[in-house]
Design a protein around this motif. Structure first.
Motif, short mmCIF file in Angstrom:
data_model
loop_
_atom_site.label_atom_id
_atom_site.label_comp_id
_atom_site.label_asym_id
_atom_site.label_seq_id
_atom_site.Cartn_x
_atom_site.Cartn_y
_atom_site.Cartn_z
N SER A 1 3.32 -18.82 -2.50
CA SER A 1 2.91 -18.11 -3.71
C SER A 1 2.58 -16.64 -3.41
O SER A 1 3.01 -15.74 -4.15
N VAL A 2 1.84 -16.39 -2.33
CA VAL A 2 1.48 -15.01 -1.98
C VAL A 2 2.74 -14.22 -1.59
O VAL A 2 2.87 -13.03 -1.93
N ASP A 3 3.67 -14.88 -0.90
CA ASP A 3 4.92 -14.21 -0.52
C ASP A 3 5.68 -13.74 -1.76
O ASP A 3 6.15 -12.60 -1.83
N ARG A 4 5.78 -14.64 -2.76
CA ARG A 4 6.48 -14.26 -4.01
C ARG A 4 5.74 -13.14 -4.73
O ARG A 4 6.37 -12.20 -5.25
N ALA A 5 4.42 -13.21 -4.77
CA ALA A 5 3.65 -12.20 -5.49
C ALA A 5 3.78 -10.83 -4.84
O ALA A 5 3.95 -9.80 -5.52
N LEU A 6 3.69 -10.78 -3.49
CA LEU A 6 3.81 -9.50 -2.80
C LEU A 6 5.20 -8.91 -2.98
O LEU A 6 5.36 -7.71 -3.24
N ARG A 7 6.24 -9.74 -2.87
CA ARG A 7 7.61 -9.25 -3.05
C ARG A 7 7.82 -8.74 -4.47
O ARG A 7 8.52 -7.73 -4.70
N GLY A 8 7.24 -9.44 -5.44
CA GLY A 8 7.40 -9.00 -6.82
C GLY A 8 6.76 -7.66 -7.09
O GLY A 8 7.27 -6.85 -7.88
N LEU A 9 5.64 -7.37 -6.43
CA LEU A 9 4.98 -6.08 -6.63
C LEU A 9 5.68 -4.95 -5.88
O LEU A 9 5.75 -3.81 -6.35
N GLU B 1 -5.17 -4.29 -11.05
CA GLU B 1 -6.01 -5.46 -10.80
C GLU B 1 -5.20 -6.59 -10.17
O GLU B 1 -5.67 -7.30 -9.28
N GLY B 2 -3.96 -6.75 -10.65
CA GLY B 2 -3.10 -7.79 -10.08
C GLY B 2 -2.80 -7.55 -8.62
O GLY B 2 -2.77 -8.48 -7.81
N ALA B 3 -2.58 -6.26 -8.25
CA ALA B 3 -2.30 -5.94 -6.86
C ALA B 3 -3.52 -6.20 -5.98
O ALA B 3 -3.40 -6.72 -4.87
N ILE B 4 -4.72 -5.85 -6.50
CA ILE B 4 -5.95 -6.08 -5.72
C ILE B 4 -6.15 -7.58 -5.49
O ILE B 4 -6.48 -8.02 -4.39
N THR B 5 -5.91 -8.37 -6.54
CA THR B 5 -6.06 -9.82 -6.40
C THR B 5 -5.06 -10.38 -5.39
O THR B 5 -5.40 -11.22 -4.54
N THR B 6 -3.81 -9.90 -5.46
CA THR B 6 -2.79 -10.39 -4.53
C THR B 6 -3.12 -10.00 -3.10
O THR B 6 -2.95 -10.80 -2.16
N LEU B 7 -3.59 -8.75 -2.90
CA LEU B 7 -3.97 -8.32 -1.56
C LEU B 7 -5.13 -9.16 -1.01
O LEU B 7 -5.16 -9.50 0.16
N ARG B 8 -6.09 -9.46 -1.87
CA ARG B 8 -7.22 -10.28 -1.44
C ARG B 8 -6.75 -11.68 -1.06
O ARG B 8 -7.17 -12.25 -0.05
N ASP B 9 -5.85 -12.24 -1.89
CA ASP B 9 -5.28 -13.55 -1.55
C ASP B 9 -4.53 -13.50 -0.23
O ASP B 9 -4.56 -14.45 0.57
N GLY B 10 -3.84 -12.39 0.02
CA GLY B 10 -3.13 -12.24 1.27
C GLY B 10 -4.08 -12.19 2.47
O GLY B 10 -3.79 -12.77 3.53
N ALA B 11 -5.21 -11.51 2.29
CA ALA B 11 -6.18 -11.44 3.39
C ALA B 11 -6.75 -12.82 3.70
O ALA B 11 -6.91 -13.20 4.87
N TYR B 12 -7.06 -13.59 2.65
CA TYR B 12 -7.56 -14.95 2.86
C TYR B 12 -6.50 -15.82 3.54
O TYR B 12 -6.80 -16.64 4.41
N LEU B 13 -5.24 -15.63 3.13
CA LEU B 13 -4.15 -16.42 3.70
C LEU B 13 -3.99 -16.12 5.19
O LEU B 13 -3.79 -17.03 6.00
N VAL B 14 -4.07 -14.83 5.56
CA VAL B 14 -3.92 -14.46 6.97
C VAL B 14 -4.98 -15.17 7.81
O VAL B 14 -4.70 -15.66 8.91
N PHE C 1 0.83 -1.21 0.00
CA PHE C 1 0.00 0.00 0.00
C PHE C 1 0.87 1.26 0.00
O PHE C 1 0.62 2.22 -0.75
N GLU C 2 1.88 1.26 0.85
CA GLU C 2 2.77 2.43 0.93
C GLU C 2 3.50 2.66 -0.38
O GLU C 2 3.74 3.80 -0.80
N HIS C 3 3.86 1.56 -1.06
CA HIS C 3 4.57 1.66 -2.34
C HIS C 3 3.70 2.38 -3.38
O HIS C 3 4.16 3.30 -4.06
N TYR C 4 2.43 1.99 -3.47
CA TYR C 4 1.54 2.64 -4.44
C TYR C 4 1.22 4.06 -4.00
O TYR C 4 1.08 4.97 -4.83
N LEU C 5 1.08 4.26 -2.68
CA LEU C 5 0.76 5.60 -2.19
C LEU C 5 1.89 6.58 -2.47
O LEU C 5 1.67 7.72 -2.88
N SER C 6 3.12 6.12 -2.26
CA SER C 6 4.28 7.00 -2.48
C SER C 6 4.45 7.32 -3.95
O SER C 6 4.94 8.40 -4.30
#
Length: 705
Positions: free
Chosen positions: A67-75, A36-49, A24-29
């Motif tokens: 998978s979520v760890d790799r996707a978040l790091r990549g973004l 769309e990819g970021a929204i999907t990854t964030l949603r997957d992260g919420a389900y994972l938590v 979030f901070e990355h996009y905000l800055s």
């Protein structure tokens, strides 16, 4: 979440919360919008938590964590959190800190609550018994009052008819000369024996009146105490059941996840809108509804919603919408699931049904019949077997789950606009209100939440109902079913009857009964595993006098397990033809076992077939001379004339030589089958048999090769 999880030792939860925060901070800055990819990854992260909070983690969760760890790091790119927790590291707390509770809570196993509700149910039954005893006491007091009045009338009759107001002197002199010789007859009243008896009877009547007055007072006090006990029991019952009632809000995240993941797997775009999440229902019923709702939501995304490109071509929003609504209606919870997709493809259902042999000879089925096939076992229109659909389950598992919950399901569809499934289930299965009815000499219970109205039917109206099988009620023409026909009894012959207008899923029909026996609180008790599948029966209850009363499943009796409807203007007029349902037949059942004749008769009558029966071959021949059946269902071993002998006589008679005959026997040896084939039997069933096998064999015997 990040800080709280880290403070109590949920390091992996804190890790993924940190990664999501950094994204979030990355996009905000950068001043850019989330992709769309970021929204999907964030949603997957919420389900994972949420999954990481479970006591044990499956391999699938571990794989998603990586998978979520790799996707978040990549973004996020080079911006990484300082502390990295390996995906395989334990997600539970290392240490826990206890703080003061803001509210004292007591956690109980659900089984304890169920046990308490069962105890309340026994109290309700015992209360009904006490009320019956008080009613009996009141009736006895009424009889005592009547007896006392008769006794007083008898005393007055003795006084006026047998005894003068003052005994004469000559009578006294004769009767009491010796004891009162020193008194003049006019100086003392002397009474006869009859007079003394009458006085004693009068005193006895006065005593009875006093006792009756005290008993009436005691009865009134008991009635008042029972009234208070009834109120307390009702409040206790309501509060205990309320402890089992939960809202659907706890399912929201899970339901949204199902839609999102299914759409993601199918490369579709879908959103789920939910209303009425605060609607409350018994927790056991809500939990049991999760599986059918999951299946319906996946079907809505897979079969209902079109791909985004196709929706754009049709002028629809590329993102499909599924609407889920929970409401409380007349003691039941109604769930409506609607999508704005393509609607049900009746042509595909017709084609699949023909391929499976469900529709023969190229006949077209009606719209309702085609929609009804969706609930048939092993029926699916999916062309490719995937994890989402096409596994051959169809909607049968949905209907089976609802049947276990004594619920119903309806489906309506409009081409190009979407499909709606309507589910209806009771709020609770523990204690309910029921209307006691009398029919064919039996006392039965009907759930009150399904009774819209009760109508007294006159003799003239009863005659019209028997002629037309319909009744007009408030401007609507209702279909009518006589409960006697379900119980295997004859038609109602009384001069009057009562009609119960039944409301199931906004569809009304009427059931005829002989009489009414009041409204009662009933404790629904299961009939046990050996009677678990009794058609048309929810369970049983115990009346105040200890009598077992069956609670009817009106939905099954009316044949509404899968009520289907469709907008007739939305489909092709080519799909408007004949139905493939079994046509009513007249069957002669010949078996020396009374129980076998009853069971088979009950099964066949549920299909609307007419049943005649005979206990052996001689009686069967007499039945044949009276009325010719469509098919004979025949046992082999019987007294006087066995099955082979009867079939030989039938084939020798020119009038019946072509009559279809099916054997139903426990003899499975080859020689018995060969003997049946030599006599030209059209079918051979071995006990035990399935209901579907019996119906199919009889149908094939009648239709011929």
């Amino acid at each position: 979440l990040k800080g709280a999880a880290a403070s109590i030792g949920f390091k992996r939860v804190a890790h993924f919360a940190h990664l999501m925060e950094d994204l979030f901070e990355h996009y905000l800055s950068n001043g850019s919008s989330l992709s769309e990819g970021a929204i999907t990854t964030l949603r997957d992260g919420a389900y994972l938590v949420e999954d990481l909070l479970q006591p044990t983690l499956s391999d699938e969760v571990e794989e998603r964590a990586r998978s979520v760890d790799r996707a978040l790091r990549g973004l996020i790119g080079p911006m990484q959190p300082a502390e990295i927790i390996a995906p395989g590291e334990a997600s539970g707390p290392v240490s826990s800190a206890s703080g003061p509770a803001t509210q004292d809570l007591l956690r109980l196993p659900q089984s304890d609550i169920d046990q308490l509700i069962n105890h309340v149910g026994e109290i309700v039954i015992n209360r009904a018994s006490l009320e019956r005893h008080v009613t009996g006491l009141s009736e006895m007091l009424s009889e005592l009052d009547l007896s006392t009045r008769r006794l007083k009338r008898a005393v007055r009759s003795i006084e006026t008819r047998l005894m003068p107001s003052q005994p004469t002197g000559s009578q006294q002199a004769v009767a009491h000369r010796a004891p009162y010789a020193d008194f003049d007859p006019l100086e003392m009243d002397r009474y006869s024996v009859i007079y003394e008896v009458s006085r004693e009877l009068e005193e006895l009547a006065a005593d009875n009146t006093d006792i009756a007055s005290k008993l009436h007072y005691l009865t009134d006090e008991i009635d008042a105490s029972l009234l208070r006990e009834r109120r307390l029991t009702t409040d206790l019952q309501r509060d205990l059941i309320a402890t089992r009632l939960v809202s659907f809000a706890e399912l929201e995240t899970r339901l949204r996840r199902i839609v999102h993941r299914t759409a993601q797997d199918l490369d579709k775009s879908a959103t789920l809108e939910i209303d009425g999440l605060d609607t409350q229902i018994d927790k056991t019923i809500r939990d049991a509804l999760l599986e059918p709702l999951t299946h319906l939501l996946r079907n809505a995304v897979d079969h209902g919603l079109e791909p985004a490109a196709r929706r754009d071509e049709l002028g629809k929003n590329p993102q499909g919408t599924i609407h889920l609504t929970f409401t409380r209606e007349r003691g039941r919870v109604v769930i409506r699931l609607t999508d704005d997709g393509r609607g049900v493809d009746l042509a595909a259902i017709q084609q699949k049904a023909e391929a499976l042999g469900l529709i023969k000879d190229g006949k077209l089925s009606s719209q309702q019949d085609l929609l009804g096939l969706l609930f048939k076992e092993s029926f699916s229109t999916a062309e490719v077997v995937t994890e989402t659909s096409g596994r051959g389950l169809g909607l049968a598992i949905v209907q089976r789950a609802l049947s276990e919950l004594k619920g119903t399901i309806r489906v309506s569809s409009e081409t190009g606009k979407g499909t709606m499934f309507t589910l209806s289930v009771p709020v609770t299965l523990a204690i309910t209100r029921a209307l006691y009815v009398r029919c064919a000499g039996q006392l039965l219970a009907v759930p009150l939440d399904q009774v819209l109205s009760v109508i007294r039917i006159t003799a003239a109206e009863l005659e019209r109902i028997h002629r037309d099988n319909t009744f007009r009620f408030e401007g609507r023409l209702l279909g009518v079913q006589d409960l006697r026909s379900f119980l295997g009894s004859g038609r109602l012959a009384n001069e009057q009857a009562y009609g119960l207008v039944i409301d199931i899923d906004a569809q009304a029909e009427m059931i005829l009964v002989d009489g009414l026996a009041g409204i009662h609180d009933v404790v629904v008790k299961p009939l046990g595993n050996h009677l678990k599948r009794v058609h048309g029966v929810i369970g049983g209850t115990i009346s105040g006098e200890g009598r077992v009363i069956l609670i009817l499943d009106i939905n099954e009796i009316l044949g509404g397990q899968s009520i289907v409807s469709v907008d007739q203007q939305s489909q092709s007029s080519a799909l408007t033809a004949v139905t493939s349902r079994p046509q009513p037949l007249r069957v002669l059942v010949v078996d020396d076992s009374v129980s076998v004749r009853r069971v088979i008769g009950s099964v066949l009558e549920r299909y609307g077939w007419n049943i005649d029966s005979a206990k052996d071959g001689i009686e069967a021949l007499e039945q044949l001379n009276q009325a010719r059946p469509d098919v004979v269902l025949l046992d082999i071993e019987m007294p006087r004339m066995n099955g082979y002998e009867l079939l030989s006589r039938i084939r020798a008679n020119p009038q019946f030589h072509d009559l279809p005959v099916v054997f139903l026997t426990s003899r499975a040896a080859r020689k018995h089958r060969d003997r049946a084939d030599q006599l030209n039997a059209q079918g051979y069933l071995v006990k035990p048999y399935s209901e579907g096998e019996l119906i199919d064999t009889l149908q094939q015997a009648v239709s011929g090769p």
